[in-house]
Motif scaffolding. Structure first.
Motif, PDB file in Angstrom:
ATOM      1  N   ASN A  90       0.859  -1.191   0.000  1.00  0.00           N
ATOM      2  CA  ASN A  90       0.000   0.000   0.000  1.00  0.00           C
ATOM      3  C   ASN A  90       0.894   1.239   0.000  1.00  0.00           C
ATOM      4  O   ASN A  90       1.484   1.591   1.023  1.00  0.00           O
ATOM      5  CB  ASN A  90      -0.908  -0.015   1.232  1.00  0.00           C
ATOM      6  CG  ASN A  90      -1.965   1.076   1.181  1.00  0.00           C
ATOM      7  OD1 ASN A  90      -1.648   2.250   1.162  1.00  0.00           O
ATOM      8  ND2 ASN A  90      -3.228   0.660   1.161  1.00  0.00           N
ATOM      9  N   ASP A  91       1.022   1.889  -1.141  1.00  0.00           N
ATOM     10  CA  ASP A  91       1.951   3.019  -1.274  1.00  0.00           C
ATOM     11  C   ASP A  91       1.586   4.178  -0.347  1.00  0.00           C
ATOM     12  O   ASP A  91       2.459   4.827   0.241  1.00  0.00           O
ATOM     13  CB  ASP A  91       2.027   3.499  -2.727  1.00  0.00           C
ATOM     14  CG  ASP A  91       0.672   3.875  -3.292  1.00  0.00           C
ATOM     15  OD1 ASP A  91       0.396   5.071  -3.449  1.00  0.00           O
ATOM     16  OD2 ASP A  91      -0.117   2.954  -3.584  1.00  0.00           O
ATOM     17  N   LEU A  92       0.286   4.446  -0.181  1.00  0.00           N
ATOM     18  CA  LEU A  92      -0.134   5.533   0.698  1.00  0.00           C
ATOM     19  C   LEU A  92       0.224   5.232   2.151  1.00  0.00           C
ATOM     20  O   LEU A  92       0.595   6.134   2.913  1.00  0.00           O
ATOM     21  CB  LEU A  92      -1.640   5.785   0.555  1.00  0.00           C
ATOM     22  CG  LEU A  92      -2.223   6.943   1.369  1.00  0.00           C
ATOM     23  CD1 LEU A  92      -1.458   8.237   1.119  1.00  0.00           C
ATOM     24  CD2 LEU A  92      -3.704   7.117   1.035  1.00  0.00           C
ATOM     25  N   GLY A  93       0.139   3.965   2.525  1.00  0.00           N
ATOM     26  CA  GLY A  93       0.526   3.570   3.871  1.00  0.00           C
ATOM     27  C   GLY A  93       1.991   3.874   4.143  1.00  0.00           C
ATOM     28  O   GLY A  93       2.339   4.401   5.206  1.00  0.00           O
ATOM     29  N   TRP A  94       2.857   3.580   3.175  1.00  0.00           N
ATOM     30  CA  TRP A  94       4.287   3.869   3.340  1.00  0.00           C
ATOM     31  C   TRP A  94       4.548   5.369   3.367  1.00  0.00           C
ATOM     32  O   TRP A  94       5.422   5.854   4.095  1.00  0.00           O
ATOM     33  CB  TRP A  94       5.097   3.211   2.226  1.00  0.00           C
ATOM     34  CG  TRP A  94       5.247   1.732   2.406  1.00  0.00           C
ATOM     35  CD1 TRP A  94       4.675   0.740   1.671  1.00  0.00           C
ATOM     36  CD2 TRP A  94       6.019   1.074   3.427  1.00  0.00           C
ATOM     37  NE1 TRP A  94       5.027  -0.497   2.151  1.00  0.00           N
ATOM     38  CE2 TRP A  94       5.855  -0.325   3.237  1.00  0.00           C
ATOM     39  CE3 TRP A  94       6.819   1.515   4.481  1.00  0.00           C
ATOM     40  CZ2 TRP A  94       6.471  -1.259   4.056  1.00  0.00           C
ATOM     41  CZ3 TRP A  94       7.433   0.577   5.302  1.00  0.00           C
ATOM     42  CH2 TRP A  94       7.257  -0.789   5.086  1.00  0.00           C
ATOM     43  N   ILE A 143       7.240   5.406  -3.530  1.00  0.00           N
ATOM     44  CA  ILE A 143       7.458   5.822  -4.922  1.00  0.00           C
ATOM     45  C   ILE A 143       7.556   4.606  -5.838  1.00  0.00           C
ATOM     46  O   ILE A 143       6.954   4.570  -6.916  1.00  0.00           O
ATOM     47  CB  ILE A 143       8.735   6.683  -5.020  1.00  0.00           C
ATOM     48  CG1 ILE A 143       8.517   8.023  -4.301  1.00  0.00           C
ATOM     49  CG2 ILE A 143       9.119   6.922  -6.479  1.00  0.00           C
ATOM     50  CD1 ILE A 143       9.794   8.807  -4.053  1.00  0.00           C
ATOM     51  N   ALA A 144       8.309   3.595  -5.400  1.00  0.00           N
ATOM     52  CA  ALA A 144       8.464   2.381  -6.216  1.00  0.00           C
ATOM     53  C   ALA A 144       7.123   1.683  -6.421  1.00  0.00           C
ATOM     54  O   ALA A 144       6.785   1.267  -7.542  1.00  0.00           O
ATOM     55  CB  ALA A 144       9.459   1.433  -5.549  1.00  0.00           C
ATOM     56  N   LEU A 145       6.340   1.555  -5.357  1.00  0.00           N
ATOM     57  CA  LEU A 145       5.023   0.909  -5.456  1.00  0.00           C
ATOM     58  C   LEU A 145       4.090   1.707  -6.343  1.00  0.00           C
ATOM     59  O   LEU A 145       3.327   1.145  -7.138  1.00  0.00           O
ATOM     60  CB  LEU A 145       4.421   0.743  -4.061  1.00  0.00           C
ATOM     61  CG  LEU A 145       5.080  -0.317  -3.172  1.00  0.00           C
ATOM     62  CD1 LEU A 145       4.613  -0.160  -1.730  1.00  0.00           C
ATOM     63  CD2 LEU A 145       4.759  -1.720  -3.691  1.00  0.00           C
TER      64      LEU A 145
END
Length: 214
Positions: free
Chosen positions: A46-50, A74-76
């Motif tokens: 979950n990119d927003l989680g990171w 960014i990678a996700l």
């Protein structure tokens, strides 16, 4: 409230956890940290989680850990072909802060570096640290308006409106015809529900803005 009810039925739903985390951040609830951790536990892609985890680290001064989380976000995001602009911009703000912090460790008496670090801290929502940096500038150069105005903005951000008004008044004592100072003063009065005073200050701001163009 609705998200919490849905989580009772879907406790493994990462999207619900990240939505709740955003709400907790917005209202300043300490449950924000728990919700972020739950998001990543339920879905480590979950990119927003990171991204939210990076924000939490940044507020705790763990900036290198924040960058690690942002790199993951960014990678996700790129893998999902999503717009990663917000993540990239936040990483740039952290890197800017680290640059000024490093330079100050080499030259701790440089007032200009404190001014730049204060702005970098403000951009990371580290408002109390920003105030500390601007105070360092004022200690050596009390008759410069900019740090007084910058402190006022940071004090507004932490809802210290009484001190913010004092700071902006100090700036105005140095630059009485400043559009920026009068405009901020109008906004402070507006936040205090002093609409008449706010309008007077706004009129002054617009007057000086008009004069600047001529």
């Amino acid at each position: 409230y609705i998200t919490s009810k849905l989580l009772e039925k879907q406790p493994d739903n990462a999207e619900l956890w990240v939505q709740k985390a955003q709400v907790m951040l917005h209202i300043g609830d300490k449950k924000f940290s728990f919700c972020v951790r739950q998001t990543i536990r339920k879905d480590d892609k979950n990119d927003l989680g990171w991204y939210l985890q990076s924000y939490e680290y940044s507020q705790k001064g763990k900036l290198h850990e924040a960058i690690t989380c942002l790199d993951k976000a960014i990678a996700l995001s790129n893998q999902k072909k999503k717009d990663a602009t917000d993540y990239i911009n936040f990483k740039e703000k952290i890197n800017a802060y680290l640059v000024w912090d490093k330079l100050l460790s080499i030259n701790p008496k440089n007032v200009r570096l404190y001014m730049n670090k204060g702005k970098a801290a403000y951009n990371l929502n580290r408002f109390k640290e920003a105030i500390y940096c601007y105070d360092k500038v004022i200690t050596q150069n009390p008759n410069i308006a900019a740090p007084h105005l910058c402190i006022a903005y940071a004090q507004v951000a932490i809802n210290d409106l009484v001190q913010a008004l004092e700071s902006v008044n100090r700036a105005l004592s140095i630059v009485p015809c400043s559009y920026d100072c009068w405009f901020l003063k109008s906004q402070i009065f507006k936040l205090q529900n002093k609409n008449e005073e706010a309008q007077i200050c706004l009129d002054k701001a617009l007057q000086f803005k008009k004069e600047e163009k001529h």
